[in-house]
Design an enzyme around this catalytic site. Structure first.
Site, PDB file in Angstrom:
ATOM      1  N   ASN A   1      45.753  31.623  32.796  1.00 14.90           N
ATOM      2  CA  ASN A   1      46.293  31.155  34.085  1.00 14.90           C
ATOM      3  C   ASN A   1      45.341  30.226  34.832  1.00 14.90           C
ATOM      4  O   ASN A   1      45.769  29.277  35.477  1.00 14.90           O
ATOM      5  CB  ASN A   1      46.624  32.356  34.971  1.00 14.90           C
ATOM      6  CG  ASN A   1      47.744  33.183  34.377  1.00 14.90           C
ATOM      7  OD1 ASN A   1      48.838  32.678  34.134  1.00 14.90           O
ATOM      8  ND2 ASN A   1      47.477  34.447  34.109  1.00 14.90           N
TER       9      ASN A   1
ATOM     10  N   SER B   1      36.196  29.106  44.207  1.00 18.16           N
ATOM     11  CA  SER B   1      35.970  30.392  44.869  1.00 18.16           C
ATOM     12  C   SER B   1      34.497  30.709  45.018  1.00 18.16           C
ATOM     13  O   SER B   1      33.659  30.284  44.206  1.00 18.16           O
ATOM     14  CB  SER B   1      36.623  31.493  44.031  1.00 18.16           C
ATOM     15  OG  SER B   1      36.182  32.773  44.451  1.00 18.16           O
TER      16      SER B   1
ATOM     17  N   TYR C   1      36.682  36.015  36.688  1.00 18.36           N
ATOM     18  CA  TYR C   1      37.447  35.146  37.580  1.00 18.36           C
ATOM     19  C   TYR C   1      36.562  33.993  38.063  1.00 18.36           C
ATOM     20  O   TYR C   1      36.966  32.825  38.042  1.00 18.36           O
ATOM     21  CB  TYR C   1      37.952  35.988  38.763  1.00 18.36           C
ATOM     22  CG  TYR C   1      38.488  35.207  39.927  1.00 18.36           C
ATOM     23  CD1 TYR C   1      39.744  34.633  39.884  1.00 18.36           C
ATOM     24  CD2 TYR C   1      37.722  35.040  41.086  1.00 18.36           C
ATOM     25  CE1 TYR C   1      40.237  33.913  40.962  1.00 18.36           C
ATOM     26  CE2 TYR C   1      38.208  34.337  42.169  1.00 18.36           C
ATOM     27  CZ  TYR C   1      39.464  33.765  42.103  1.00 18.36           C
ATOM     28  OH  TYR C   1      39.941  33.056  43.168  1.00 18.36           O
TER      29      TYR C   1
ATOM     30  N   LYS D   1      36.828  29.870  37.570  1.00 17.65           N
ATOM     31  CA  LYS D   1      36.808  28.884  38.656  1.00 17.65           C
ATOM     32  C   LYS D   1      35.751  27.818  38.398  1.00 17.65           C
ATOM     33  O   LYS D   1      35.955  26.633  38.673  1.00 17.65           O
ATOM     34  CB  LYS D   1      36.580  29.582  39.996  1.00 17.65           C
ATOM     35  CG  LYS D   1      37.789  30.387  40.467  1.00 17.65           C
ATOM     36  CD  LYS D   1      38.996  29.485  40.708  1.00 17.65           C
ATOM     37  CE  LYS D   1      40.232  30.221  41.186  1.00 17.65           C
ATOM     38  NZ  LYS D   1      41.393  29.307  41.360  1.00 17.65           N
TER      39      LYS D   1
END
Lengths: 251, 251
Positions: free
Chosen positions: B89, B114, B151, B155
């Site tokens: 994703n 992020s 995550y 990013k």
């Protein structure tokens, strides 16, 4: 160049590729190797040999048993490789290998990154002066990635994965941005290749230092001590004790 | 805060998420939006709305028609998201969106990065001083990624993809390392969240500046002008004209 055979096992992924060949030719006797490649060996291998794809989590986890150092070379090596291939083989594959290494308690993880992770610093304004003796521009490994292709994007992602697993598990990790590796002599009539030449001899020595030195997390450039250069080798000297013997100007 | 409705189209991916909500609440009237989300709208949407997954190349290419600016928020937003999800994703998805934007001749590409891309700078030695007024440590966007989770790895990879498409196509690209976005007031009894607080008002203003300013490639921090901070907002001020109105100390 003598290695220290400690009875410990070194896993070499992508062992049948060009960098693997340069390493094994000079360090074959110095370590207890476990070679891994997705292609079967041509002829009888000199070392333990595992046929597996680095995207196969179970096979990689098995190959990590008893290993305390890893050199991870496997991946699609083509600068022009398409996204789907580098996403699977280089990004997901590196994640599989580095995560398995961290989980298995590996002490040192050596990742084959590439000059292509920073190839777009070679702007129209800097080229060709950049490739010539006397030009002062240097990349030193502290700069942000600036890839020249999707292969380079995948190598930059691999560096970040190494950083993450180092930070979270304490495993030592070094990323080597390999220049232009050729046997015998530097590329002919290719200034860029001469500026980032890495001789086979210096390649084997550098990877030996990556296996032997004490470090936390490092990004270093893997080139010989060329007069022409725009990659600094100072960090490799300081952090790893790298002492290159070759210089493309001598050819 | 007044936008300039130029008759041009702005594609907003992940429009139904928290950041999208903060943007649309204040800038809904200022632009001609095309919203994209993989979830259908709840109720009648105020703007053109495309239901599509960002990993669907054909759907993304279609959604890019007539668009000249993109804000790309879509992705798995969970800091604890597993690798397979962020690989698909966030990494592959961002590649699909940024490549389609570059191919379509989009002028400005705004990527929601992020704080987790640099979360591991918050070492045991620096915490909790880092979160407190008077501590001088600052990240300014020139530092290498140092993710605190997978995550964050994803990013950082997205930032590198933006760099690559900027360098190869000239499309302006800005990566916003978003802090802790909350409505109404900063997080209570959470020093880290207060240090990286981004108010809804400042969030909308910052993304408006990303749509309006002239820049090449930038990485900026998306936080309010908090007294407590370890992210510099200087680059956002200089490159984008960001003028935050809020400060977590006032609550």
């Amino acid at each position: 160049m003598a290695g220290r055979l400690r009875g410990s096992k070194v896993l070499l992924t992508g062992a049948s590729g060009r960098v693997g060949e340069a390493i094994l030719r000079r360090l074959g006797e110095a370590y207890d190797w476990r070679l891994l490649d997705r292609e079967p060996p041509t002829g009888e291998p000199d070392h333990e040999y595992v046929v597996a794809d680095v995207t196969d989590e179970e096979a990689v986890r098995e190959a990590m048993a008893g290993v305390d150092r890893v050199i991870h070379l496997a991946g699609d090596p083509r600068p022009e490789a398409p996204w789907d291939s580098v996403l699977a083989n280089n990004i997901d594959g590196t994640r599989t290998v580095v995560a398995a290494a961290a989980e298995a308690g590996v002490e040192k993880f050596v990742f084959a990154s590439s000059n292509h992770a920073v190839g777009a610093y070679e702007t129209d304004e800097r080229v060709p002066d950049l490739y010539r003796t006397g030009d002062e521009f240097r990349l030193d490994g502290t700069e942000l990635p600036r890839p020249s292709n999707l292969y380079g994007v995948s190598k930059a992602a691999g560096e970040t994965l190494c950083r993450y697993y180092h930070d979270t598990t304490g495993m030592s990790a070094v990323c080597v941005r390999i220049g232009n590796l050729t046997a015998e002599h530097p590329p002919v009539e290719y200034e860029r290749g001469q500026a980032m030449w890495l001789s086979h001899r210096d390649c084997a020595h550098l990877f030996e230092r990556c296996l032997e030195a004490d470090y936390e997390y490092e990004i270093v450039y893997g080139i010989s001590d060329n007069d022409r250069k725009y990659y600094s080798i100072e960090r490799a000297r300081e952090a790893l004790g790298y002492e290159p013997a070759d210089n493309s100007v001598e050819f």
